[in-house]
Design an enzyme around this catalytic site. Sequence first.
Site, mmCIF file in Angstrom:
data_model
loop_
_atom_site.group_PDB
_atom_site.id
_atom_site.type_symbol
_atom_site.label_atom_id
_atom_site.label_comp_id
_atom_site.label_asym_id
_atom_site.label_seq_id
_atom_site.Cartn_x
_atom_site.Cartn_y
_atom_site.Cartn_z
ATOM 1 N N ASN A 1 -20.970 -43.036 86.609
ATOM 2 C CA ASN A 1 -20.611 -43.664 87.888
ATOM 3 C C ASN A 1 -21.688 -44.637 88.358
ATOM 4 O OD1 ASN A 1 -18.256 -42.203 87.954
ATOM 5 N ND2 ASN A 1 -18.938 -40.748 89.513
ATOM 6 N N ARG B 1 -3.079 -48.809 82.182
ATOM 7 C CA ARG B 1 -3.930 -48.152 81.189
ATOM 8 C C ARG B 1 -3.055 -47.189 80.395
ATOM 9 N NH1 ARG B 1 -9.158 -49.311 83.071
ATOM 10 N NH2 ARG B 1 -9.396 -49.281 85.343
ATOM 11 N N ARG C 1 -9.928 -52.969 84.298
ATOM 12 C CA ARG C 1 -11.364 -52.996 84.037
ATOM 13 C C ARG C 1 -11.778 -51.993 82.960
ATOM 14 N NH1 ARG C 1 -15.017 -55.217 87.301
ATOM 15 N NH2 ARG C 1 -13.712 -54.993 89.151
ATOM 16 N N HIS D 1 -0.679 -53.337 89.256
ATOM 17 C CA HIS D 1 -1.209 -51.975 89.268
ATOM 18 C C HIS D 1 -0.105 -50.949 89.493
ATOM 19 C CE1 HIS D 1 -3.958 -48.714 90.920
ATOM 20 N NE2 HIS D 1 -4.608 -49.086 89.834
ATOM 21 N N TYR E 1 -6.545 -35.920 85.666
ATOM 22 C CA TYR E 1 -6.310 -36.635 86.925
ATOM 23 C C TYR E 1 -5.134 -35.964 87.630
ATOM 24 C CZ TYR E 1 -9.091 -40.832 85.685
ATOM 25 O OH TYR E 1 -10.090 -41.709 85.361
ATOM 26 N N ARG F 1 -10.950 -39.062 98.331
ATOM 27 C CA ARG F 1 -11.897 -38.620 97.315
ATOM 28 C C ARG F 1 -13.181 -39.441 97.329
ATOM 29 N NH1 ARG F 1 -10.072 -40.541 92.107
ATOM 30 N NH2 ARG F 1 -11.655 -42.136 92.278
#
Length: 706
Positions: free
Chosen positions: A54, A396, A426, A456, A489, A585
């Site tokens: 991160n 993705r 990205r 997206h 996720y 989050r």
Amino acid sequence: MQTENETITTETYPRYINRERSLLEFNRRVLAQAKNPDIPLLERLKFLCISSSNMDEFFEVRLASLYELQCEPNARTKPDNMSPQEAIDMLGETAHEIVEDQYHTLNNVLIPELEKENIRFLRRNHWSDQHKEWIRNFFIDSLHPVLSPMGLDPSHPFPKILNKSLNFIVSLEGKDAFGRSNGLAVVQVPRSLPRLIKLPSEATDGENDFVFLSSILHANVATLFPGMTVTGCYQFRVTRNTNLFIDEEEVEDIMRALKGELTGRQYGGAIRLEVADNCPRHMVDYLLDQFNLSEDALYQVNGPVNLHRLNAVPDLIDRPDLLFKPYTPKQLNKQKPNKSFRLFQRKKETENLFDRIKRKDLLLHHPYDAFTPVIDFLQQAAVDPDVLAIRMTLYRTGENSAIIDALEKAARNGKEVTAVVELRARFDEDTNIIQATRLQDAGVHVVYGVVGYKTHAKMILLVRREGDKLRHYTHLGTGNYHHITTRFYTDFGLFTANPAIGRDASKIFQQLTSLGESKGLEVLLQSPFTLQTGMIERIKREAEHARQGKPARIIAKMNGLQEQGIIDALYEASQAGVKIDLIIRGMCSLRPGIPGLSENITVISIVGRFLEHHRVYYFENSTGAPELYCSSADWMGRNLMSRVETCFPILDQNCFQQVYTEGLAIYLEDNVNAWILQPDGSYTKRIPNGAAAFSAQQALIEKYSH
């Protein structure tokens, strides 16, 4: 952090929290998991690695963007209105604190606890003769042949250094083979080499003993410079700007332009320099000068310069007792049947997924539900003679994707297949270019979305002939069509044959491929057109109901909140008396708990085993039916203004109750993984205070396991 007795007013703090500062605070919460004794030890090591990764992205993307912003006259950050330099100075101080804490956690917390479990990282001063012999042979056989030491002189200038690569600066005395006194050299370590080596049984007495590649090179670096004396060897790593720039108005082929940009990404402008903490000051200054960096960009560390590489450890040892208990996602056809469902079970062989969706909406909650029904949906469509067309957005997907395989098969079977592939996802650009090429070769119509707007949205639309009619089957999701990330996720995915949703999805796909307008959507909200205004309208409606003395309530869950219009509407609703619970989050620019501004707003962040990724928005709507939406979009400026996103209502009452309970209500009760945002921008851990410990994620694991 404010004190307990401190009086908070609208004058105490700025109206908004800096976005990047909030992002760093999120990383503090991730790092805190590495110190949490209630979490299995190897999972704690993983959290340390996540915090390192991160931080890399923070420097590569967020801080790099602020440096770019400095080039624009009168530029200010949003929504907090700081100058780029003010933000850079503030963030640098916090980033140094976090990096220092990372290495303290590694050296003083995790390594000692791992040693108690006989998992050892052997430093050079602890090597036995047995260790030294094996390590020297390993260096000669496996490292020396692929290393290219480079002495520095006028004909050998300082080399190009790859982004985040491991390097060593070496100080030398004496003359080389040509009689030159160089004084300095650089050794670049290929990325193909492991950064951590597990010693085999013949090399050590321990079952799980490791040595760092950097330690091996330090011990044997002299062999790279025969005839010279090595007086020092110090590891370093530079982090570069990885933002891509493509003038989409000027290029004719986005894929070709993107390929060109990707080639240079590894050599973007330097942002951060990490150096071993024992590196002499004159060599540190030399490196800073080579990368044109100031003192603020220097991070001197006691340990490996890339902590993320420690992520290999759990896979190199057999210690399941130090990991989370494995969880197997529930398969769709393994639901516990009720009496009416048992009849369906007996005839399921003749009923496909389309029949099931046609009867009622079907909701999947990942990772508790398996992702396989989404793959089955496309695989069935690929061979079903009644399916005429498949349209899908791809942001993705990952490599070796069954999704891509199914789309290829459908196209080869004569289906009309359209894929809207976002090449600019990205760090997944290379993979997406490869997948787009595969799909084109199979006959899929591939488009790259809209110039200036990332696509997206997560949508699949099937057109199926049933009798003399055409029916739409739609899948809408809050997360990516990625078979790996769906294992950790949290996301919702909705299958529906609702005609209004199908018509809206069809209009959006037509807009993405033909660039025509998609006016008159019936039930979906879409950015950059109606999503932001639609959310603000609903927030203002709750505020008006509160002013009229009617029940008013907003609960929203997302990854980030930064868009000023949304924040201001939430402040207004709070002042009107609306009770607002936000489950965010990551970054949050809203400042909660300030009397006269946001005293009715609470913000919690859940950091646990799974990465919280749903976007769920609930509005009580006391004059009608409550409204519940799921979305691919966070309440961020980029999502609402600069991307193509979808936000879809949950219309089926069973699905509504499931999303409300599992996506919102259960998290408000969490007192194990919840952190509470304070008015000053810091977070405090929510503790049970005598109540039974309750983890939302663990409760969902148990629910789906049973």
